[in-house]
Write an enzyme that holds these catalytic residues in place. Structure first.
Site, PDB file in Angstrom:
ATOM      1  N   HIS A 478       0.820  -1.203   0.000  1.00  0.00           N
ATOM      2  CA  HIS A 478       0.000   0.000   0.000  1.00  0.00           C
ATOM      3  C   HIS A 478       0.859   1.261   0.000  1.00  0.00           C
ATOM      4  O   HIS A 478       0.477   2.279  -0.586  1.00  0.00           O
ATOM      5  CB  HIS A 478      -0.949  -0.013   1.200  1.00  0.00           C
ATOM      6  N   GLU A 715      11.570 -13.694 -25.128  1.00  0.00           N
ATOM      7  CA  GLU A 715      11.545 -13.559 -23.666  1.00  0.00           C
ATOM      8  C   GLU A 715      12.011 -14.821 -22.965  1.00  0.00           C
ATOM      9  O   GLU A 715      12.183 -14.818 -21.740  1.00  0.00           O
ATOM     10  CB  GLU A 715      10.124 -13.229 -23.205  1.00  0.00           C
ATOM     11  N   ASP A 739      11.455 -10.238 -18.839  1.00  0.00           N
ATOM     12  CA  ASP A 739      11.228 -11.670 -18.672  1.00  0.00           C
ATOM     13  C   ASP A 739      12.459 -12.477 -19.049  1.00  0.00           C
ATOM     14  O   ASP A 739      12.773 -13.478 -18.397  1.00  0.00           O
ATOM     15  CB  ASP A 739      10.022 -12.116 -19.502  1.00  0.00           C
ATOM     16  N   CYS A 786      12.340  -4.098 -26.449  1.00  0.00           N
ATOM     17  CA  CYS A 786      11.232  -3.324 -25.902  1.00  0.00           C
ATOM     18  C   CYS A 786      11.128  -3.472 -24.390  1.00  0.00           C
ATOM     19  O   CYS A 786      10.195  -2.964 -23.776  1.00  0.00           O
ATOM     20  CB  CYS A 786       9.907  -3.719 -26.556  1.00  0.00           C
TER      21      CYS A 786
END
Length: 863
Positions: A478, A715, A739, A786
């Site tokens: 939070h 990836e 990844d 990317c």
């Protein structure tokens, strides 16, 4: 009348309750009985029956005999404070036991050292009226010897069974929630159970929890497809069970998902009670010496760059008295403290509503719900009744609930434990008659602390706070959400090194790269300070030049695109000089909703992005969900490791109607040829061919004659090492370094404990990037990046040297990337890449870049 004989559950000395040094037992507040001073360390069943409850601290157990009498056995006095240490439980709630069966083993030496007393009360705590007609006291007994004889009113077992038929109920259900029983549905569940007088429980996997307690329900750790039983005992038990079971089946405020594909999960053995451990203490180390430089790697909680000085946040200490002023006074004190905190939170919720800060509102609403949690309140009040002060009782109750959440092994649940600790602190301050003290920050403060609580951050002056870095915490906590909403750069999980930072030490907080520079060299700091003053000038110059194509000094053309997650990102990218979109994350259309977008909605959104790009190329990645991005309307099998399971292209091939709809929507974008399609998480050539077949079929069905470029995201290590094969089918390859890095290094990128070691500049990752470029070049295919590494201007020359010709970055970094590349030539980049591949670590590669004068964060040439 029925006679019930209770056997001694322990070897020991039988003692009257009057001699127990605890008024709760001595004054029979909990019922009649006796106590044993144990000489044996195993608590056994005193009769045949069923286990009603096993206390979460493992120190007490309640049985119901066949005749309905309930027997409580409480090992030692004030042993709840041990939090389960020294106890081993052999039974689960609901288990049938025979007289003499082992219930709990306990460490007598530990209890003798740390508990108030070893005396173990045996109490007749409930059920039909029972009278003690014979009791052995003032004498030694052996486990299994007759200890108590009771006369029980009613028609024995038949009467008890009849009573149970009319006063208890149960119903089995299956949890239909994709995200499991997390905080929000747990609160809905508790609200559904609270109106009923009956005691309502959830039973699953050998454990049981109070359904009226959101914290207790959450601590079961139930996931999608788990079977559970709703049980109730009391006058309105049947109605309570029906209402709660119906609420669960209806989704508890979320859309229930079909469970046909859910895989069964084996139940935990009944004795497998998870340990409720505190997080390990951070190793104490001396502070950094004046002038000592360091770079701390941490996890990005909110992006940004800040220059400032350290401000050490110290938690306000609250002294807790060892003993209370009596149960009535302490209960009243706790109630008053809870009311004060509740009033303050309600005001915070109202302010967030007025200012439309929905995330802040939701966080403080969750805190309000925790304050009213019955399990927390019951446990604290029971401890007060046992003689504890309100502060120590509240601290123990919140600490144990927080530990239960940490014990689930779920990082998100562990982060929610911080909310309980935050409320522990607020209530204890209120008990001490104190308000949270406002923290007066100096201008440009970079706050450092072991952990920062939501209430603490919300009370800080955001205008003076340049950023913060904590030793603990997680990226989805939070406090991380609040930091992002406030626009405050933030790092978390920096480890013990954060606590070594001296107050007022100069810092450079680079949250974009997950780095905190401590007491940087005077030259570097002076350069950065000068650079900060002139950054606007440099940024304006780079921005003016960014509109032009990126061409290196020797004429090498490098395309610099932007990553897009919504239409507004495309507008920002174009304004920063993006030459196209190298990655449109289509998940923005699919997440945070209850049904999938149809073809028309998708087509309209893709068209809006294409229009915003003003004719520039648009590479659209097909839906990349699964793993850490589940969808409520897309049920998937339960997986032990979803990051290695059904995600990316695997879902598209498993659910072809979703992929076909998306392909058709992309094909409708005009002008024809602006869009290219990219497939995520590819590992094999047959996956590319399958998508190509789908695309060709849909293209023909729409009369879309021109071919559409189809690329793949690299990836997985498999895609990198077989890039030469993939390039026979794919028109281009784009590397997702986020990844790829986690798979190459076998480190979960969502795990804050591994953040310092998860670096895309690791030589192993760089070698796979080069292998991808070499494989693609054999078939004349271009290769882009990317992932996050493409947004690092310092890494741009290295990527070009590895064979990359397109970089897709975040909009703010585009002008700097172009400025970093234009003065260079390809040969220099290749030489740099060759040297980088020979390094032993990511740190060595970063040092190489710094020596080469390419680091932009703290060097003279940064823009």
């Amino acid at each position: 009348m029925t006679r019930l004989i209770l056997l001694a559950p322990l070897d020991g000395w039988a003692t009257p309750l009057d001699e127990v040094p605890d008024p709760v037992f001595a004054q029979r507040m909990m019922g009649e009985g006796l106590a044993l001073d144990p000489t044996g360390a195993t608590l056994r069943a005193p009769c045949d029956g069923v286990v009603l409850t096993v206390h979460r601290a493992r120190h007490a157990v309640t049985l119901r005999a066949d005749c309905g009498v309930e027997i409580l056995m409480h090992v030692g006095l004030e042993t709840v404070a041990l939090g389960g240490r020294g106890f081993t439980v052999h039974v689960a709630e609901g288990a049938l036991v025979r007289a003499g069966d082992a219930l709990i083993d306990f460490d007598m030496d530990l209890l003798a050292r740390e508990a108030k007393s070893l005396l173990t009360p045996l109490i007749i705590a409930g059920g039909p009226a029972a009278t003690v007609v014979e009791a052995r006291t003032g004498t030694p007994v052996r486990a299994g010897e007759v200890l108590l004889t009771l006369l029980v009113q009613g028609d024995g077992a038949a009467s008890a069974a009849a009573g149970e038929r009319t006063q208890s109920a149960e119903q089995s259900v299956v949890l239909p929630l994709v995200h499991g029983l997390h905080a929000r549905p747990s609160a809905v569940l508790a609200a559904a159970a609270k109106p009923y007088a009956a005691a309502v429980f959830l039973a699953a996997q050998g454990r049981r929890a109070n359904a009226k307690s959101a914290v207790a329900a959450m601590s079961l750790g139930l996931r999608h497809g788990d079977a559970l039983t709703v049980l109730a005992e009391g006058e309105d038990a049947a109605a309570a069970v029906a209402a709660v079971a119906a609420a669960i089946s209806a989704g508890l405020g979320e859309t229930p998902v079909a469970l046909a594909e859910a895989l069964p999960v084996p139940s935990l053995p009944s004795a497998a009670v998870p340990p409720h451990d505190e997080p390990p203490a951070l190793e104490a180390q001396p502070p950094f010496a004046p002038g000592e430089t360091a770079v701390i790697r941490a996890v990005t909680a909110a992006p940004g760059l800040a220059l400032g000085r350290a401000f050490r946040l110290q938690e306000e200490e609250v002294e807790v008295p060892a003993g209370g002023l009596g149960a009535d006074a302490e209960q009243a004190a706790l109630a008053a403290a809870l009311d004060r905190v509740r009033t303050r939170l309600a005001a915070a919720v109202a302010h967030a509503e007025e200012t439309r800060q929905t995330q802040r509102r939701d966080i403080f609403q969750a805190h309000l719900a925790i304050l009213d949690d019955p399990d927390l309140l019951d446990e604290a009040q029971a401890a007060i009744t046992g003689g504890e002060a309100a502060g120590s009782a509240w601290r123990a109750a919140t600490d144990r609930s927080a530990a239960a959440l940490r014990a689930l092994g779920n990082p998100r649940m562990a982060e929610r434990a911080a909310d309980l600790i935050d409320l522990r602190r607020q209530v204890m301050l209120a008990l001490a008659g104190r308000e949270p003290q406002p923290v007066i920050l100096p201008q440009g403060a970079i706050l450092v602390a072991e952990e920062l609580m939501p209430s603490q951050l919300s009370n800080l002056d955001a205008g003076r706070l340049a950023g913060f870095c904590t030793a603990r915490g997680g990226p989805t906590s939070h406090v991380a959400i609040l930091a992002a909403s406030m626009g405050v750069p933030a790092l978390v999980a920096g480890g013990a090194a954060v606590l070594r930072i001296p107050d007022d030490a100069p810092l450079i907080l680079d949250a974009d790269r997950g780095l905190l520079h401590v007491q940087p060299p005077a030259d570097d700091l002076a350069k950065l300070e000068r650079e900060t003053a002139r950054r606007k000038v440099v940024a304006e110059a780079n921005l003016k030049a960014a509109a032009a194509d990126c061409v290196m000094a020797d004429g090498t053309r490098i395309e610099v695109y932007t990553n897009v997650g919504k239409v507004a990102d495309a507008v920002k990218g174009v304004a920063k000089g993006a030459e196209g979109c190298g990655l449109l994350r289509t998940e923005f259309l699919f997440l945070d909703r209850q049904t999938a977008p149809d073809e028309d909605e998708q087509a309209a959104q893709y068209q809006a992005v294409a229009t915003a790009l003003q004719g520039r190329p648009l590479i659209i990645r097909t839906l990349d969900v699964g793993g850490d991005k589940p969808l409520p309307y897309l049920p998937l099998p339960r997986e032990e490791n979803p990051i290695l399971g059904l995600r990316g292209v695997r879902i598209g091939l498993r659910r072809p109607e979703i992929l076909r709809t998306q392909l058709r929507a992309i094909l409708r974008v005009r002008p024809v040829g602006q869009c290219r399609i990219m497939v995520p998480m590819v590992a094999t050539l047959d996956e590319v061919r399958a998508v190509r077949d789908m695309l060709d079929h849909e293209r023909e069905a729409l009369g879309h004659a021109p071919p559409v470029q189809l690329g793949v995201m690299v990836e997985t290590p498999a895609a990198a090492v077989t890039a030469d094969q993939l390039a026979t089918e794919a028109d281009f390859l784009s590397i997702g370094t986020n990844d790829l890095t986690q798979y190459v290094l076998a480190m979960d990128r969502g795990n804050p404990d591994l953040a310092a070691r998860l670096d895309a500049l690791h030589p192993a990752v760089l070698r796979l990037i080069r292998q991808t470029a070499e494989g693609a070049a054999r078939h004349g295919r271009w290769v882009g990046v990317c992932g996050a590494l493409a947004s690092d201007p310092a890494a741009a020359p290295l990527l070009v040297g590895l064979g990359v010709t397109e970089l897709s970055a975040t909009p703010p970094t585009i002008p700097d990337i172009k400025a970093a590349l234009r003065p260079l030539d390809k040969a220099a980049c290749v030489a740099l890449a060759t040297e980088a591949l020979a390094q032993e670590s990511a740190a060595a590669v970063r040092s190489l870049l710094a020596r080469a004068g390419l680091a932009v964060a703290i060097t003279e040439g940064a823009a």
